[in-house]
Motif scaffolding. Structure first.
Motif, PDB file in Angstrom:
ATOM      1  N   ARG A  10       0.855  -1.202   0.000  1.00 29.60           N
ATOM      2  CA  ARG A  10       0.000   0.000   0.000  1.00 29.60           C
ATOM      3  C   ARG A  10       0.875   1.231   0.000  1.00 29.60           C
ATOM      4  O   ARG A  10       1.810   1.341   0.781  1.00 29.60           O
ATOM      5  CB  ARG A  10      -0.920   0.037   1.239  1.00 29.60           C
ATOM      6  N   SER A  12       0.487   5.631  -1.346  1.00 30.81           N
ATOM      7  CA  SER A  12      -0.409   6.595  -1.979  1.00 30.81           C
ATOM      8  C   SER A  12      -0.084   6.677  -3.457  1.00 30.81           C
ATOM      9  O   SER A  12       1.056   6.959  -3.833  1.00 30.81           O
ATOM     10  CB  SER A  12      -0.264   7.963  -1.316  1.00 30.81           C
ATOM     11  N   ARG A  14      -0.806   8.462  -7.075  1.00 30.35           N
ATOM     12  CA  ARG A  14      -1.263   9.781  -7.520  1.00 30.35           C
ATOM     13  C   ARG A  14      -1.383   9.885  -9.033  1.00 30.35           C
ATOM     14  O   ARG A  14      -1.364  10.975  -9.597  1.00 30.35           O
ATOM     15  CB  ARG A  14      -0.352  10.864  -6.937  1.00 30.35           C
ATOM     16  N   GLU A 168      -6.899  14.662   1.988  1.00 35.89           N
ATOM     17  CA  GLU A 168      -7.419  15.782   2.767  1.00 35.89           C
ATOM     18  C   GLU A 168      -7.588  17.023   1.901  1.00 35.89           C
ATOM     19  O   GLU A 168      -8.229  17.988   2.318  1.00 35.89           O
ATOM     20  CB  GLU A 168      -6.482  16.087   3.949  1.00 35.89           C
ATOM     21  N   ARG A 211      10.013   6.012   6.444  1.00 33.61           N
ATOM     22  CA  ARG A 211       9.455   5.875   7.783  1.00 33.61           C
ATOM     23  C   ARG A 211      10.582   5.993   8.799  1.00 33.61           C
ATOM     24  O   ARG A 211      11.696   5.492   8.559  1.00 33.61           O
ATOM     25  CB  ARG A 211       8.760   4.523   7.983  1.00 33.61           C
TER      26      ARG A 211
HETATM   27  C1  LIG Z   1      -5.961  11.214   5.962  1.00 36.68           C
HETATM   28  C2  LIG Z   1      -4.952  11.386   4.875  1.00 36.68           C
HETATM   29  C3  LIG Z   1      -5.065  12.434   3.985  1.00 36.68           C
HETATM   30  C4  LIG Z   1      -4.157  12.590   2.926  1.00 36.68           C
HETATM   31  N1  LIG Z   1      -4.336  13.613   2.010  1.00 36.68           N
HETATM   32  C5  LIG Z   1      -3.570  13.647   0.899  1.00 36.68           C
HETATM   33  C6  LIG Z   1      -3.863  14.562  -0.141  1.00 36.68           C
HETATM   34  O1  LIG Z   1      -4.776  15.379  -0.060  1.00 36.68           O
HETATM   35  N2  LIG Z   1      -3.107  14.525  -1.267  1.00 36.68           N
HETATM   36  C7  LIG Z   1      -2.075  13.630  -1.409  1.00 36.68           C
HETATM   37  O2  LIG Z   1      -1.431  13.642  -2.463  1.00 36.68           O
HETATM   38  N3  LIG Z   1      -1.761  12.753  -0.425  1.00 36.68           N
HETATM   39  C8  LIG Z   1      -2.506  12.723   0.712  1.00 36.68           C
HETATM   40  N4  LIG Z   1      -2.240  11.804   1.696  1.00 36.68           N
HETATM   41  C9  LIG Z   1      -1.152  10.836   1.513  1.00 36.68           C
HETATM   42  C10 LIG Z   1       0.049  11.100   2.425  1.00 36.68           C
HETATM   43  O3  LIG Z   1       0.811  12.143   1.906  1.00 36.68           O
HETATM   44  C11 LIG Z   1       0.842   9.790   2.500  1.00 36.68           C
HETATM   45  O4  LIG Z   1       0.066   8.826   3.163  1.00 36.68           O
HETATM   46  C12 LIG Z   1       2.184   9.917   3.219  1.00 36.68           C
HETATM   47  O5  LIG Z   1       3.030  10.803   2.568  1.00 36.68           O
HETATM   48  C13 LIG Z   1       2.845   8.539   3.321  1.00 36.68           C
HETATM   49  O6  LIG Z   1       3.014   7.993   2.037  1.00 36.68           O
HETATM   50  P1  LIG Z   1       2.356   6.625   1.596  1.00 36.68           P
HETATM   51  O7  LIG Z   1       0.872   6.725   1.780  1.00 36.68           O
HETATM   52  O8  LIG Z   1       2.716   6.464   0.149  1.00 36.68           O
HETATM   53  O9  LIG Z   1       2.920   5.532   2.453  1.00 36.68           O
HETATM   54  C14 LIG Z   1      -3.103  11.664   2.784  1.00 36.68           C
HETATM   55  C15 LIG Z   1      -2.983  10.617   3.712  1.00 36.68           C
HETATM   56  C16 LIG Z   1      -3.870  10.479   4.745  1.00 36.68           C
HETATM   57  C17 LIG Z   1      -3.728   9.340   5.692  1.00 36.68           C
END
Ligand SMILES: Cc1cc2nc3c(=O)[nH]c(=O)nc-3n(C[C@H](O)[C@H](O)[C@H](O)COP(=O)(O)O)c2cc1C
Length: 224
Positions: A10, A12, A14, A168, A211
């Motif tokens: 998992r 994020s 994009r 968010e 991390r």
């Molecule tokens: C509640 C929440 C809101 C987030 N909002 C955004 C967002 O608006 N845009 C974005 O590109 N990433 C967003 N993220 C992703 C975080 O940036 C990301 O989880 C963090 O940098 C860790 O990276 P990973 O998810 O790839 O492990 C959000 C993550 C969480 C948990």
């Protein structure tokens, strides 16, 4: 796929492929994710699932709002603490820098950074967009429950070969969302989530965020 694999893979995403995801798949994911625990079994989560034209309409309305207010508005909650201290401020800064570095966008190139950032409000091209809200009476404990629910969705998505990005970025556009989805005033709009198949070729998806090592945030005690 086991839980460890789901957690390890998992991240994020994009940039998504437009390939559709069936409503049935999303229903299965949400139903199982609702096995997430919550204090007192309050199950404080609420979710709107937007597919196809319904998602496109939110994107259209959000873009229309941007013409008069590029930032949307003031979110209903502090996305970050107003004065973010260390080590959190550096972590936030670094992940942003690393993300734009995957695309070769330097810090000074604000226009290209913005160009990428606004893709948030297209759910990064994902076929499914979710909007999460929570009743205003809920407190920190229930917001934490909501987080567990979100993570459950994100892990289950992996089992279906899907990826996600919590967002968010939708929070400042709560007025647009509320009006379109008829979210009652008693609820706060927390965040969105893009769900779909990753565009593996997109450089931005190569980012693997760092991390802090366990020892930085864990205290073990074995002796009184
Ligand atoms: C509640 C929440 C809101 C987030 N909002 C955004 C967002 O608006 N845009 C974005 O590109 N990433 C967003 N993220 C992703 C975080 O940036 C990301 O989880 C963090 O940098 C860790 O990276 P990973 O998810 O790839 O492990 C959000 C993550 C969480 C948990």
């Amino acid at each position: 796929m086991n839980v460890s694999e789901a957690l390890a893979t998992r991240k994020s995403i994009r940039a998504f492929r437009p390939d559709p995801v069936s409503r049935q798949t999303i229903e299965s994911i949400l139903a199982l994710a609702s096995r997430a625990p919550s204090g007192g079994n309050l199950q404080p989560w609420k979710v709107h699932v937007l597919i196809g034209a319904a998602k496109d309409e939110l994107v259209r309305r959000t873009k229309a709002r941007m013409l008069t207010n590029p930032r949307g508005g003031t979110p209903e909650y502090h996305i970050y603490p107003p004065e973010l201290t260390e080590p959190y401020a550096t972590r936030r800064f670094q992940v942003g820098e690393q993300m734009y570095a995957t695309m070769g966008i330097p810090r000074e190139d604000r226009a290209r950074r913005l160009q990428q950032f606004v893709l948030n409000w297209e759910f990064f091209g994902a076929p499914v967009g979710m909007i999460f809200s929570i009743d205003r009476q809920m407190q920190e404990g229930q917001w934490s429950d909501l987080g567990g629910f979100l993570q459950s969705i994100m892990l289950l998505a992996r089992e279906y070969g899907l990826h996600t990005c919590s967002q968010e970025a939708w929070a400042p556009f709560h007025e647009v969302i509320r009006e379109y989805l008829k979210v009652p005033q008693e609820e706060i709009i927390f965040c969105g989530m893009a769900v779909g198949y990753a565009d593996e070729a997109a450089p931005i998806n190569s980012l693997v965020s760092e991390r802090a090592p366990l020892a930085e945030w864990t205290v073990f005690r074995e002796h009184a």
